[in-house]
Design a protein around this motif. Structure first.
Motif, PDB file in Angstrom:
ATOM      1  N   ALA A 144       0.850  -1.203   0.000  1.00  0.00           N
ATOM      2  CA  ALA A 144       0.000   0.000   0.000  1.00  0.00           C
ATOM      3  C   ALA A 144       0.883   1.249   0.000  1.00  0.00           C
ATOM      4  N   ALA A 145       1.956   1.213   0.799  1.00  0.00           N
ATOM      5  CA  ALA A 145       2.860   2.379   0.857  1.00  0.00           C
ATOM      6  C   ALA A 145       3.503   2.607  -0.508  1.00  0.00           C
ATOM      7  N   THR A 146       3.868   1.518  -1.160  1.00  0.00           N
ATOM      8  CA  THR A 146       4.523   1.641  -2.474  1.00  0.00           C
ATOM      9  C   THR A 146       3.529   2.170  -3.505  1.00  0.00           C
ATOM     10  N   ARG A 147       2.310   1.673  -3.428  1.00  0.00           N
ATOM     11  CA  ARG A 147       1.306   2.092  -4.414  1.00  0.00           C
ATOM     12  C   ARG A 147       1.019   3.597  -4.304  1.00  0.00           C
ATOM     13  N   LEU A 148       0.782   4.068  -3.093  1.00  0.00           N
ATOM     14  CA  LEU A 148       0.471   5.490  -2.926  1.00  0.00           C
ATOM     15  C   LEU A 148       1.678   6.355  -3.286  1.00  0.00           C
ATOM     16  N   LYS A 149       2.858   5.889  -2.916  1.00  0.00           N
ATOM     17  CA  LYS A 149       4.082   6.647  -3.236  1.00  0.00           C
ATOM     18  C   LYS A 149       4.251   6.766  -4.751  1.00  0.00           C
ATOM     19  N   THR A 150       4.064   5.635  -5.434  1.00  0.00           N
ATOM     20  CA  THR A 150       4.300   5.618  -6.875  1.00  0.00           C
ATOM     21  C   THR A 150       3.202   6.375  -7.623  1.00  0.00           C
ATOM     22  N   GLU A 151       1.953   6.100  -7.256  1.00  0.00           N
ATOM     23  CA  GLU A 151       0.860   6.655  -8.063  1.00  0.00           C
ATOM     24  C   GLU A 151       0.520   8.097  -7.714  1.00  0.00           C
ATOM     25  N   LEU A 152       0.814   8.507  -6.476  1.00  0.00           N
ATOM     26  CA  LEU A 152       0.466   9.880  -6.092  1.00  0.00           C
ATOM     27  C   LEU A 152       1.683  10.794  -5.981  1.00  0.00           C
ATOM     28  N   GLY A 153       2.869  10.210  -5.976  1.00  0.00           N
ATOM     29  CA  GLY A 153       4.069  11.040  -5.829  1.00  0.00           C
ATOM     30  C   GLY A 153       4.116  11.715  -4.476  1.00  0.00           C
ATOM     31  N   ILE A 154       3.705  11.008  -3.438  1.00  0.00           N
ATOM     32  CA  ILE A 154       3.788  11.549  -2.077  1.00  0.00           C
ATOM     33  C   ILE A 154       4.675  10.613  -1.256  1.00  0.00           C
ATOM     34  N   MET A 155       5.341  11.161  -0.257  1.00  0.00           N
ATOM     35  CA  MET A 155       6.150  10.302   0.608  1.00  0.00           C
ATOM     36  C   MET A 155       5.234   9.373   1.395  1.00  0.00           C
ATOM     37  N   THR A 156       5.727   8.171   1.647  1.00  0.00           N
ATOM     38  CA  THR A 156       4.944   7.236   2.456  1.00  0.00           C
ATOM     39  C   THR A 156       5.824   6.582   3.514  1.00  0.00           C
ATOM     40  N   GLY A 157       5.145   6.102   4.540  1.00  0.00           N
ATOM     41  CA  GLY A 157       5.802   5.326   5.574  1.00  0.00           C
ATOM     42  C   GLY A 157       5.251   3.904   5.521  1.00  0.00           C
ATOM     43  N   ALA A 158       6.148   2.934   5.741  1.00  0.00           N
ATOM     44  CA  ALA A 158       5.731   1.532   5.762  1.00  0.00           C
ATOM     45  C   ALA A 158       5.851   1.022   7.190  1.00  0.00           C
ATOM     46  N   VAL A 159       4.863   0.233   7.608  1.00  0.00           N
ATOM     47  CA  VAL A 159       4.850  -0.292   8.966  1.00  0.00           C
ATOM     48  C   VAL A 159       4.273  -1.699   8.939  1.00  0.00           C
ATOM     49  N   GLY A 160       4.587  -2.476   9.949  1.00  0.00           N
ATOM     50  CA  GLY A 160       3.978  -3.795  10.079  1.00  0.00           C
ATOM     51  C   GLY A 160       4.953  -4.916   9.855  1.00  0.00           C
ATOM     52  N   LEU A 161       5.359  -5.557  10.950  1.00  0.00           N
ATOM     53  CA  LEU A 161       6.276  -6.692  10.883  1.00  0.00           C
ATOM     54  C   LEU A 161       7.501  -6.409  10.022  1.00  0.00           C
ATOM     55  N   ILE A 162       8.064  -5.222  10.215  1.00  0.00           N
ATOM     56  CA  ILE A 162       9.369  -4.928   9.624  1.00  0.00           C
ATOM     57  C   ILE A 162      10.347  -5.130  10.779  1.00  0.00           C
ATOM     58  N   GLU A 163      10.965  -6.291  10.812  1.00  0.00           N
ATOM     59  CA  GLU A 163      11.709  -6.663  12.011  1.00  0.00           C
ATOM     60  C   GLU A 163      13.189  -6.853  11.754  1.00  0.00           C
ATOM     61  N   THR A 164      13.594  -6.918  10.499  1.00  0.00           N
ATOM     62  CA  THR A 164      15.012  -7.160  10.222  1.00  0.00           C
ATOM     63  C   THR A 164      15.596  -5.985   9.446  1.00  0.00           C
ATOM     64  N   GLY A 165      16.898  -5.818   9.603  1.00  0.00           N
ATOM     65  CA  GLY A 165      17.596  -4.782   8.852  1.00  0.00           C
ATOM     66  C   GLY A 165      17.465  -5.019   7.360  1.00  0.00           C
ATOM     67  N   ASP A 166      17.513  -6.293   6.953  1.00  0.00           N
ATOM     68  CA  ASP A 166      17.427  -6.606   5.522  1.00  0.00           C
ATOM     69  C   ASP A 166      16.126  -6.098   4.917  1.00  0.00           C
ATOM     70  N   LEU A 167      15.013  -6.379   5.607  1.00  0.00           N
ATOM     71  CA  LEU A 167      13.717  -5.956   5.060  1.00  0.00           C
ATOM     72  C   LEU A 167      13.629  -4.427   5.046  1.00  0.00           C
ATOM     73  N   ALA A 168      14.057  -3.798   6.125  1.00  0.00           N
ATOM     74  CA  ALA A 168      13.992  -2.330   6.185  1.00  0.00           C
ATOM     75  C   ALA A 168      14.859  -1.715   5.083  1.00  0.00           C
ATOM     76  N   ALA A 169      16.059  -2.263   4.894  1.00  0.00           N
ATOM     77  CA  ALA A 169      16.963  -1.716   3.874  1.00  0.00           C
ATOM     78  C   ALA A 169      16.393  -1.937   2.475  1.00  0.00           C
TER      79      ALA A 169
END
Ligand code: FMN
Length: 358
Positions: free
Chosen positions: A266-291
Motif C-alpha cells: 500500500a505504501a509503495t502504491r500510494l508513493k508511486t501513483e500519487l508522488g507523495i512520501m509514504t511510511g511503511a509499517v507492520g512486521l518490519i523486524e530485520t535490517g534486511d527488510l527495512a533496507a
C-alpha cells in the motif's frame, strides 16, 4: 536511498529513515499526563538510534481515549509533561512526532457514551455509540486543531493525524462505519469532509511536517481498499500532507493476514501513483527488510513497532545485520565501551579526542 541516509521533510531532517511507531503504553498518570515511564521508554528508543520517535497516540478529547492510561493533549495542562518528553527525545538525538487521535466508538470505557458517525457498534454485543450531531462534529474538528496547536507548543517536530485502526476518523472514512445521509457521509467527498476540515485547520497554523496514518484496507466486503486511498491520498497531498503512514485494518472484526512487510504494497502504491512520501509499517523486524524497503524506493520511512519494544537499540541491531557501522551515542564510546566491540575500529581522531577528555 539507504536506510541510514538522512531524510529532509519540509524543515525537518531525520538522521535516518527509521521511526518508532506509535504504541499505547497505558502508563499515563490519571488525567492523561506524561509519567516517568514515558521519559525512560521513549528516551531509550531515541538513544537507541531511531531518527523519529512517535510516542503513543495523544487523545484530543477526554472521550477520545482508547483506554485508561492513555496520554492526553486535550488541555493546556498536558503541555508541561509533553514538553519535557519532547526535550528528552531531542537530547537523545531524535525528532519527536505527535500522533493525535480520537477513539470514536472504540472509547475504552464501556460505561461511557461513545461518539461515532453512525450508531453502529464495532461488534454487535459492544455498546452502541451515538450518531454525532453536526455541533459535535464541529467540536471534534476544533479539538484536533487545538491539539495540533499544543503539539507545536510542546516542541514536536511532526504532527500525525490518526485516521486508522477503526478510530473516529477511520469511522468517517469507511462506508462500513459511516452510514450518514447528510454532508458527512455517502460519497468519498462527504466521508472525507471531517478529515479535510481538520487538515485545513491544522495547516493554517502548522508549517512543519504533517503525516496522516491510514488504514489502507478494511479487509472486508464493502469497506475501503487502497483504491479509495488513491482518492483520499490525492486530496491529502493537495492539502499539504507530507507523508502518508500506511497501516491497515481495525474497522471490521476480521483477522488481518499479517506477514513480514504485509502493509508495504500500500505504501509503495500510494508513493508511486500519487508522488507523495509514504511510511511503511507492520512486521518490519530485520535490517534486511527495512533496507530493501528504503533501498528499492518502496517507501520513504520505516516505522518499527513491537521489534523496537523488544530492542531499544533496534537501529544498531539492523546496522549490525547489514554489516554497517553507525554512530553510537557519544557516552558509549568513552572508555572503549561495549558498543565498539562489534564495530569496525573508529577513526583514530575520534579515539584521540575521546581519550583526551578523560
Ligand atoms: C501495544 C501496541 C500499542 C499500539 N498503539 C498504537 C497507537 O497508539 N497508534 C497507532 O497508530 N498504532 C498503534 N499500534 C500499532 C503499531 O503502531 C504498529 O502499526 C503495529 O504494531 C504494526 O507494527 P509492528 O509489526 O512493527 O509492531 C500499537 C501496537 C501495539 C503492539
Amino acid at each position: 536511498m539507504k536506510l541510514f541516509d538522512p531524510i529532509t521533510i519540509r524543515n525537518m531532517t531525520l538522521r535516518n529513515r527509521i521511526a518508532m511507531s506509535p504504541m499505547c503504553m497505558h502508563s499515563a498518570a490519571p488525567g492523561g499526563f506524561v509519567s516517568d515511564f514515558h521519559l525512560v521508554h521513549y528516551g531509550a528508543r531515541a538513544l537507541g538510534g531511531a531518527g523519529l520517535i512517535f510516542p503513543e497516540t495523544l487523545a484530543v478529547m477526554e472521550n477520545g481515549m482508547i483506554g485508561p492510561g492513555d496520554l492526553g493533549i486535550w488541555s493546556d495542562d498536558h503541555l508541561s509533561g509533553l514538553t519535557r518528553l519532547v526535550d528528552v527525545v531531542h537530547k537523545m538525538g531524535a525528532k519527536a512526532g505527535a500522533q493525535i487521535g480520537h477513539a470514536g466508538r472504540m472509547l475504552g470505557f464501556a460505561d461511557q457514551d461513545a461518539i461515532a458517525p453512525s450508531a453502529i457498534p464495532f461488534v454487535t454485543d459492544n455498546r452502541v455509540p451515538h450518531s454525532m450531531t453536526e455541533a459535535e462534529i464541529l467540536n471534534v474538528i476544533q479539538a484536533f486543531n487545538a491539539a495540533a496547536r499544543r503539539a507545536g507548543q510542546a516542541g514536536f517536530d511532526v504532527i500525525e493525524l490518526h485516521t486508522a485502526h477503526g478510530y473516529l476518523l477511520n469511522e468517517f472514512l469507511s462506508p462500513l462505519a459511516n452510514k450518514r445521509d447528510d454532508a458527512w457521509g455517502g460519497s468519498h467527498e462527504n466521508r472525507y469532509r471531517i478529515v479535510r476540515l481538520i487538515i485545513d485547520e491544522i495547516r493554517r497554523d502548522w508549517s512543519g511536517p504533517l503525516f496522516v496514518r491510514i488504514s489502507a484496507t478494511d479487509y472486508a466486503e464493502g469497506g475501503n481498499t487502497s483504491d479509495d486511498f488513491l482518492i483520499y491520498g490525492r486530496w491529502m497531498k493537495e492539502q499539504g500532507v507530507d507523508l502518508i503512514d500506511c497501516s491497515s485494518g481495525g474497522i471490521a472484526p476480521v483477522k488481518v493476514p499479517s506477514f513480514p512487510g504485509y502493509q508495504v504494497p500500500a505504501a509503495t502504491r500510494l508513493k508511486t501513483e500519487l508522488g507523495i512520501m509514504t511510511g511503511a509499517v507492520g512486521l518490519i523486524e530485520t535490517g534486511d527488510l527495512a533496507a530493501d524497503i528504503i533501498g528499492n524506493n518502496r517507501a520513504d520511512l520505516v516505522l518499527i513497532g513491537r521489534a523496537m519494544l523488544r530492542d531499544p537499540f533496534w537501529p544498531r541491531s539492523a546496522a549490525d545485520q547489514l554489516r554497517l557501522s553507525i554512530e553510537p551515542p557519544d557516552q558509549y564510546t568513552r572508555y572503549g565501551a561495549w558498543w565498539l566491540d562489534n564495530q569496525p575500529r573508529p577513526e583514530p581522531a575520534r579515539m584521540e579526542s575521546t581519550a583526551g577528555k578523560y
